[in-house]
Design an enzyme around this catalytic site. Structure first.
Site, PDB file in Angstrom:
ATOM      1  N   HIS A 130     -75.609  56.898  18.709  1.00 32.06           N
ATOM      2  CA  HIS A 130     -75.807  55.583  19.328  1.00 32.06           C
ATOM      3  C   HIS A 130     -76.497  55.739  20.678  1.00 32.06           C
ATOM      4  O   HIS A 130     -77.451  55.002  20.994  1.00 32.06           O
ATOM      5  CB  HIS A 130     -74.452  54.886  19.495  1.00 32.06           C
ATOM      6  CG  HIS A 130     -74.482  53.657  20.337  1.00 32.06           C
ATOM      7  ND1 HIS A 130     -74.494  52.379  19.821  1.00 32.06           N
ATOM      8  CD2 HIS A 130     -74.486  53.497  21.691  1.00 32.06           C
ATOM      9  CE1 HIS A 130     -74.516  51.496  20.797  1.00 32.06           C
ATOM     10  NE2 HIS A 130     -74.517  52.148  21.946  1.00 32.06           N
ATOM     11  N   GLU A 131     -76.040  56.687  21.484  1.00 32.23           N
ATOM     12  CA  GLU A 131     -76.644  56.883  22.798  1.00 32.23           C
ATOM     13  C   GLU A 131     -78.083  57.383  22.671  1.00 32.23           C
ATOM     14  O   GLU A 131     -78.961  56.988  23.446  1.00 32.23           O
ATOM     15  CB  GLU A 131     -75.797  57.858  23.625  1.00 32.23           C
ATOM     16  CG  GLU A 131     -74.376  57.386  23.902  1.00 32.23           C
ATOM     17  CD  GLU A 131     -74.314  55.992  24.512  1.00 32.23           C
ATOM     18  OE1 GLU A 131     -75.261  55.609  25.225  1.00 32.23           O
ATOM     19  OE2 GLU A 131     -73.337  55.275  24.270  1.00 32.23           O
ATOM     20  N   HIS A 134     -80.358  54.521  22.103  1.00 36.65           N
ATOM     21  CA  HIS A 134     -80.746  53.865  23.353  1.00 36.65           C
ATOM     22  C   HIS A 134     -81.924  54.590  23.993  1.00 36.65           C
ATOM     23  O   HIS A 134     -82.855  53.955  24.513  1.00 36.65           O
ATOM     24  CB  HIS A 134     -79.572  53.852  24.336  1.00 36.65           C
ATOM     25  CG  HIS A 134     -78.615  52.721  24.130  1.00 36.65           C
ATOM     26  ND1 HIS A 134     -79.006  51.404  24.023  1.00 36.65           N
ATOM     27  CD2 HIS A 134     -77.250  52.715  24.037  1.00 36.65           C
ATOM     28  CE1 HIS A 134     -77.942  50.632  23.867  1.00 36.65           C
ATOM     29  NE2 HIS A 134     -76.874  51.400  23.864  1.00 36.65           N
ATOM     30  N   GLU A 202     -77.321  46.473  21.892  1.00 39.40           N
ATOM     31  CA  GLU A 202     -76.178  47.218  21.366  1.00 39.40           C
ATOM     32  C   GLU A 202     -76.201  47.219  19.842  1.00 39.40           C
ATOM     33  O   GLU A 202     -75.923  48.247  19.213  1.00 39.40           O
ATOM     34  CB  GLU A 202     -74.870  46.623  21.881  1.00 39.40           C
ATOM     35  CG  GLU A 202     -74.620  46.855  23.366  1.00 39.40           C
ATOM     36  CD  GLU A 202     -74.532  48.328  23.731  1.00 39.40           C
ATOM     37  OE1 GLU A 202     -74.185  49.167  22.862  1.00 39.40           O
ATOM     38  OE2 GLU A 202     -74.830  48.653  24.887  1.00 39.40           O
TER      39      GLU A 202
END
Length: 315
Positions: A130-131, A134, A202
């Site tokens: 997930h990071e 980003h 998100e």
């Protein structure tokens, strides 16, 4: 589009900074605030990531000090076609993580020791993916600069209140009442700035992270665990710097302060539901498609999740 969004956001933050300066020192204060904001924008572009990492006492780790964890990030970065980011750990019992850096070539990912304790390996991989999503989406520059300048706006307002800005010498037409209003409204403006970072990022990072690790349900499980622990285990560094809350995968604030009147993240339940739908589209559970990281075998809690909170295998 990300660069346009960053430019608009920086312009808005600069204008807000000037409004606070005007309230504190009239036109002279507004000009000083403009010069300070312009300098901060430039400084933040190059250094805001270092400031946030230092703020949370993050320490860099490598294959020598945290081979399991760094090896996992390296494998995920390769799957995402990203340069290897720097990897940091924060000695904090609350499970959480964030990414920072002005671009993928200068990115860093940071996780708490609590994350490595509370989650199993597949869940940790989902969080770090997930990071990395980003990073791949170029969200990190906007997130980090917002945290730096929004925090400065709050500090400036509190500074003016403490030292009695708006006195007769600076010809401020608002007077002492403006100082009280500014001390209340500026932190609220900082919260609104956090919300200006679209919540859709998100969802996009959840989707991208699930695709990188190949296990959307593992990420969904991680979100549920982190959300539950975030309300139970305080993150004192985050409570002291609420303008950075939007950077984390789950809001790290306890909710006991007025900083949490506005949520910086979508509802965790909605994010989990979206990941469950994605898992069905990917075929069945969506599990078992991710990389076999480090030792390659199934581990219920991973080698980093021992009972005692020592430095353990992460250094």
């Amino acid at each position: 589009m990300n660069y346009v969004r960053t430019a608009i956001l920086l312009a808005g933050l600069t204008a807000l900074f000037m409004v606070v300066g005007f309230a504190l020192g009239g036109r002279g204060g507004m000009m000083i605030a403009f010069l300070v904001a312009a300098g901060m924008n430039l400084f933040s572009y190059w250094n805001s990531d270092k400031m946030v990492l230092r703020m949370y006492g993050a320490r860099e780790v490598d294959m020598a000090t945290a081979p399991e964890f760094v090896g996992m990030v390296a494998e995920l970065a390769q799957r995402a076609n990203l340069p290897m980011p720097k990897v940091y750990l924060m000695d904090n019992p609350q499970p959480n993580a964030f990414a920072t850096g002005r671009n993928p070539q200068n990115a860093a990912v940071a996780a708490t020791t609590g994350l490595l304790q509370a989650l199993n390996r597949d869940e940790i991989a989902g969080v770090m993916a997930h990071e990395l999503a980003h990073v791949k989406n170029h969200d990190t520059l906007t997130m980090t600069i917002t945290a730096t300048i929004a925090g400065a706006i709050s500090m400036l307002a509190n500074f003016g209140m403490f030292f009695g800005g708006g006195n007769r010498e600076n010809n401020n037409p608002f007077g002492f009442v403006s100082m009280i209003l500014m001390a209340i409204l500026a932190p609220m403006a900082a919260m609104v700035v956090q919300m200006a970072i679209s919540r859709s990022r998100e969802y996009e990072a959840d989707k991208g992270g699930a695709e990188i690790c190949g296990q959307p349900l593992a990420l969904a499980s991680a979100l549920a665990k982190i959300a539950g622990e975030a309300h139970r285990v305080p993150n004192y560094e985050a409570e002291g710097h609420p303008a950075t809350a939007h950077m984390f995968i789950i809001n790290p604030l306890s909710g006991a302060r007025m900083d949490n009147l506005f949520s910086t993240h979508p509802a965790t339940e909605n994010r989990i539901a979206a990941l469950q739908e994605l898992a069905q589209r990917m075929g069945g559970s969506g599990l078992g498609r991710g990389p076999q990281i480090a030792t390659g075998g199934a581990m219920p809690r991973g080698p980093w999740a021992g009972g005692a909170r020592k430095r353990g295998p992460w250094g």
